[in-house]
Design an enzyme around this catalytic site. Structure first.
Site, PDB file in Angstrom:
ATOM      1  N   HIS A 120      38.414  31.095  44.781  1.00 26.91           N
ATOM      2  CA  HIS A 120      39.703  31.780  44.929  1.00 26.91           C
ATOM      3  C   HIS A 120      39.888  32.450  46.278  1.00 26.91           C
ATOM      4  O   HIS A 120      40.715  33.342  46.424  1.00 26.91           O
ATOM      5  CB  HIS A 120      39.868  32.818  43.803  1.00 26.91           C
ATOM      6  N   CYS A 152      52.896  33.833  66.813  1.00 28.51           N
ATOM      7  CA  CYS A 152      54.220  33.230  66.585  1.00 28.51           C
ATOM      8  C   CYS A 152      55.166  34.139  65.824  1.00 28.51           C
ATOM      9  O   CYS A 152      56.299  33.777  65.543  1.00 28.51           O
ATOM     10  CB  CYS A 152      54.074  31.907  65.807  1.00 28.51           C
TER      11      CYS A 152
HETATM   12  C1  BV8 Z   1      46.525  26.470  39.448  1.00 36.91           C
HETATM   13  C2  BV8 Z   1      42.525  35.511  43.707  1.00 36.91           C
HETATM   14  C3  BV8 Z   1      48.164  24.885  39.473  1.00 36.91           C
HETATM   15  C4  BV8 Z   1      43.642  36.448  44.004  1.00 36.91           C
HETATM   16  C5  BV8 Z   1      42.810  34.812  41.382  1.00 36.91           C
HETATM   17  C6  BV8 Z   1      51.538  29.566  33.834  1.00 36.91           C
HETATM   18  C7  BV8 Z   1      52.150  29.689  35.081  1.00 36.91           C
HETATM   19  C8  BV8 Z   1      51.456  29.470  36.286  1.00 36.91           C
HETATM   20  C9  BV8 Z   1      50.103  29.118  36.241  1.00 36.91           C
HETATM   21  C10 BV8 Z   1      49.514  29.011  34.984  1.00 36.91           C
HETATM   22  C11 BV8 Z   1      50.194  29.222  33.788  1.00 36.91           C
HETATM   23  N1  BV8 Z   1      49.326  29.033  32.760  1.00 36.91           N
HETATM   24  C12 BV8 Z   1      48.121  28.711  33.260  1.00 36.91           C
HETATM   25  C13 BV8 Z   1      48.234  28.674  34.604  1.00 36.91           C
HETATM   26  C14 BV8 Z   1      47.196  28.374  35.520  1.00 36.91           C
HETATM   27  C15 BV8 Z   1      46.738  29.703  36.115  1.00 36.91           C
HETATM   28  C16 BV8 Z   1      46.000  30.479  35.039  1.00 36.91           C
HETATM   29  O1  BV8 Z   1      44.900  30.081  34.663  1.00 36.91           O
HETATM   30  N2  BV8 Z   1      46.589  31.587  34.559  1.00 36.91           N
HETATM   31  C17 BV8 Z   1      45.937  32.360  33.518  1.00 36.91           C
HETATM   32  C18 BV8 Z   1      46.253  33.848  33.694  1.00 36.91           C
HETATM   33  C19 BV8 Z   1      46.379  31.834  32.153  1.00 36.91           C
HETATM   34  N3  BV8 Z   1      45.861  29.320  37.184  1.00 36.91           N
HETATM   35  C20 BV8 Z   1      46.365  29.155  38.412  1.00 36.91           C
HETATM   36  O2  BV8 Z   1      47.504  29.407  38.739  1.00 36.91           O
HETATM   37  C21 BV8 Z   1      45.373  28.578  39.431  1.00 36.91           C
HETATM   38  N4  BV8 Z   1      46.036  27.504  40.129  1.00 36.91           N
HETATM   39  O3  BV8 Z   1      46.375  26.312  38.263  1.00 36.91           O
HETATM   40  O4  BV8 Z   1      47.228  25.646  40.237  1.00 36.91           O
HETATM   41  C22 BV8 Z   1      48.488  23.728  40.265  1.00 36.91           C
HETATM   42  C23 BV8 Z   1      48.113  22.476  39.789  1.00 36.91           C
HETATM   43  C24 BV8 Z   1      48.481  21.391  40.492  1.00 36.91           C
HETATM   44  C25 BV8 Z   1      49.205  21.543  41.662  1.00 36.91           C
HETATM   45  C26 BV8 Z   1      49.539  22.818  42.147  1.00 36.91           C
HETATM   46  C27 BV8 Z   1      49.180  23.926  41.450  1.00 36.91           C
HETATM   47  C28 BV8 Z   1      44.987  29.622  40.470  1.00 36.91           C
HETATM   48  C29 BV8 Z   1      44.218  30.727  39.790  1.00 36.91           C
HETATM   49  C30 BV8 Z   1      43.635  31.664  40.855  1.00 36.91           C
HETATM   50  C31 BV8 Z   1      44.334  32.996  40.803  1.00 36.91           C
HETATM   51  N5  BV8 Z   1      43.674  33.905  41.742  1.00 36.91           N
HETATM   52  N6  BV8 Z   1      42.211  35.617  42.275  1.00 36.91           N
HETATM   53  C32 BV8 Z   1      43.195  37.874  43.896  1.00 36.91           C
HETATM   54  O5  BV8 Z   1      42.044  38.138  43.438  1.00 36.91           O
HETATM   55  O6  BV8 Z   1      43.983  38.735  44.309  1.00 36.91           O
HETATM   56  S1  BV8 Z   1      42.387  34.922  39.750  1.00 36.91           S
HETATM   57  C33 BV8 Z   1      41.640  36.410  39.417  1.00 36.91           C
HETATM   58  O7  BV8 Z   1      41.296  36.344  38.007  1.00 36.91           O
HETATM   59  C34 BV8 Z   1      40.331  36.649  40.115  1.00 36.91           C
HETATM   60  O8  BV8 Z   1      39.882  35.581  40.914  1.00 36.91           O
HETATM   61  C35 BV8 Z   1      39.375  36.820  38.955  1.00 36.91           C
HETATM   62  O9  BV8 Z   1      38.104  36.466  39.266  1.00 36.91           O
HETATM   63  C36 BV8 Z   1      39.972  35.869  38.018  1.00 36.91           C
HETATM   64  C37 BV8 Z   1      39.453  35.816  36.635  1.00 36.91           C
HETATM   65  O10 BV8 Z   1      39.257  37.104  36.183  1.00 36.91           O
HETATM   66  P1  BV8 Z   1      37.729  37.527  35.901  1.00 36.91           P
HETATM   67  O11 BV8 Z   1      36.927  37.307  37.147  1.00 36.91           O
HETATM   68  O12 BV8 Z   1      37.249  36.844  34.676  1.00 36.91           O
HETATM   69  O13 BV8 Z   1      37.885  39.066  35.722  1.00 36.91           O
HETATM   70  P2  BV8 Z   1      38.423  39.823  34.426  1.00 36.91           P
HETATM   71  O14 BV8 Z   1      38.776  41.213  34.831  1.00 36.91           O
HETATM   72  O15 BV8 Z   1      39.411  38.970  33.710  1.00 36.91           O
HETATM   73  O16 BV8 Z   1      37.122  39.875  33.476  1.00 36.91           O
HETATM   74  C38 BV8 Z   1      35.999  40.641  33.882  1.00 36.91           C
HETATM   75  C39 BV8 Z   1      34.922  40.380  32.859  1.00 36.91           C
HETATM   76  O17 BV8 Z   1      33.763  41.091  33.267  1.00 36.91           O
HETATM   77  C40 BV8 Z   1      35.276  40.884  31.460  1.00 36.91           C
HETATM   78  O18 BV8 Z   1      34.975  39.866  30.527  1.00 36.91           O
HETATM   79  C41 BV8 Z   1      34.359  42.087  31.262  1.00 36.91           C
HETATM   80  O19 BV8 Z   1      33.918  42.214  29.931  1.00 36.91           O
HETATM   81  C42 BV8 Z   1      33.201  41.723  32.151  1.00 36.91           C
HETATM   82  N7  BV8 Z   1      32.395  42.841  32.665  1.00 36.91           N
HETATM   83  C43 BV8 Z   1      32.787  44.131  32.885  1.00 36.91           C
HETATM   84  N8  BV8 Z   1      31.729  44.838  33.371  1.00 36.91           N
HETATM   85  C44 BV8 Z   1      30.682  43.967  33.457  1.00 36.91           C
HETATM   86  C45 BV8 Z   1      31.105  42.705  33.021  1.00 36.91           C
HETATM   87  N9  BV8 Z   1      30.295  41.632  32.989  1.00 36.91           N
HETATM   88  C46 BV8 Z   1      29.015  41.810  33.387  1.00 36.91           C
HETATM   89  N10 BV8 Z   1      28.530  42.986  33.832  1.00 36.91           N
HETATM   90  C47 BV8 Z   1      29.327  44.086  33.877  1.00 36.91           C
HETATM   91  N11 BV8 Z   1      28.840  45.268  34.328  1.00 36.91           N
HETATM   92 ZN    ZN Z   2      51.558  32.431  63.567  1.00 32.87          ZN
END
Ligand code: BV8
Ligand code: ZN
Length: 251
Positions: A120, A152
């Protein structure tokens, strides 16, 4: 909280030739980086999908830049934790080892991990949307409001993958290859909600990997894993590394 390591997992830790560590925001939680969906979420009033999105950026670049500047400042002030360091230790003793991360905080590289696939993007990189000129954080954090390209005049954005955007093809392809070749696949600190990244654990398992999840809370993927280790990665990963080292010294 120290879950027991089953004999099955101990044997796999001892004999693994190819290991993948797939990480999400949870692996950085103990460094002080807020996760996305936790109660202390970054900006609880917005969902990540509302801010980490091209539409949001075009509509209100100042608000999105304020969010990223806030996160860049948090990330600049923190350090890798014991979980990141244990993964560096594993890379030193496992013949083939890769980190596949969804995180953009660069903490795996700062800890010393060498093979890191950033699905990402990376919050320490930025680029001009018009001419592509790359920028570090110095320019963007010193700019008043929205950073503009010095070459630019175009709009500069963080080099991260927003919702609805494609993942970098070379990173994605390498990540899929690593998942398909893994004996052991560790899914660490991810809610397994964001695709296509969240499909990697099952790609690995279907190709024969033993799938282990490390998380204090169960996730939608927990029921499909071969083993679920309930607890924080900063405690569990050093335990797994110690088990790998013990088994290798006893050989
Ligand atoms: C794509 C960068 C398509 C930015 C991130 C409807 C509309 C549009 C898109 C979609 C849709 N439905 C589905 C999609 C696809 C979408 C998607 O999956 N959406 C989800 C919400 C349903 N995906 C996309 O859009 C991706 N692109 O599909 O392109 C396409 C296809 C063809 C042609 C063109 C396009 C792009 C997805 C990337 C988004 N960018 N980040 C930024 O960070 O600002 S995602 C963001 O969420 C982060 O990267 C993060 O890593 C990621 C996932 O979250 P997690 O890392 O899991 O973090 P979270 O807080 O959720 O969980 C933390 C976990 O840690 C918990 O379980 C917790 O219990 C645990 N924890 C807590 N403490 C600890 C621990 N574990 C261990 N030890 C601890 N101490
Ligand atoms: Zn530029």
């Amino acid at each position: 909280m120290r879950p027991a390591i089953s004999p099955g997992l101990a044997a796999r830790l001892a004999g693994a030739g190819s290991v993948v560590a797939f990480t999400g925001a949870g692996v950085s939680a103990e460094s002080g980086v807020p996760t996305f969906r936790g109660t202390e979420g970054i900006w609880v009033k917005f969902k990540p999908e509302e801010l980490a999105h091209m539409g949001a950026f075009m509509k209100n670049p100042a608000l999105v830049w304020e969010w990223y500047a806030h996160r860049k400042t948090i990330i600049a002030g923190i350090r890798p934790n014991a979980g990141h360091e244990a993964l560096v230790g594993m890379e030193r003793i496992i013949p083939r080892f890769a980190v596949i991360t969804q995180n953009i905080d660069n903490l795996h590289r700062r800890a010393g991990s060498r093979t890191v696939y950033e699905l990402h993007g990376n919050i320490e990189r930025n680029y001009c949307m018009d001419c592509g000129k790359a920028y570090g954080n110095d320019l963007v954090l010193s700019a008043e409001g929205i950073p503009g390209c010095t070459q630019c005049g175009g709009l500069v954005r963080p080099d991260v993958v927003w919702f609805g955007e494609m993942l970098p093809a070379d990173e994605w392809d390498a990540a899929v290859r690593a998942a398909e070749g893994a004996d052991l696949f560790l899914s660490i600190g991810t809610s397994a909600l964001v695709y296509p990244a969240a499909s990697l654990p099952l790609i690995a398992q279907q190709a024969g990997a033993y799938l282990v999840e490390i998380n204090p809370e169960p996730t939608p993927m927990t029921a499909r894993t071969d083993e679920y280790l309930k607890g924080p990665s900063g405690t569990i990963l050093p335990m797994l590394l110690a088990e790998m080292e013990r088994a290798r010294t006893e050989r």
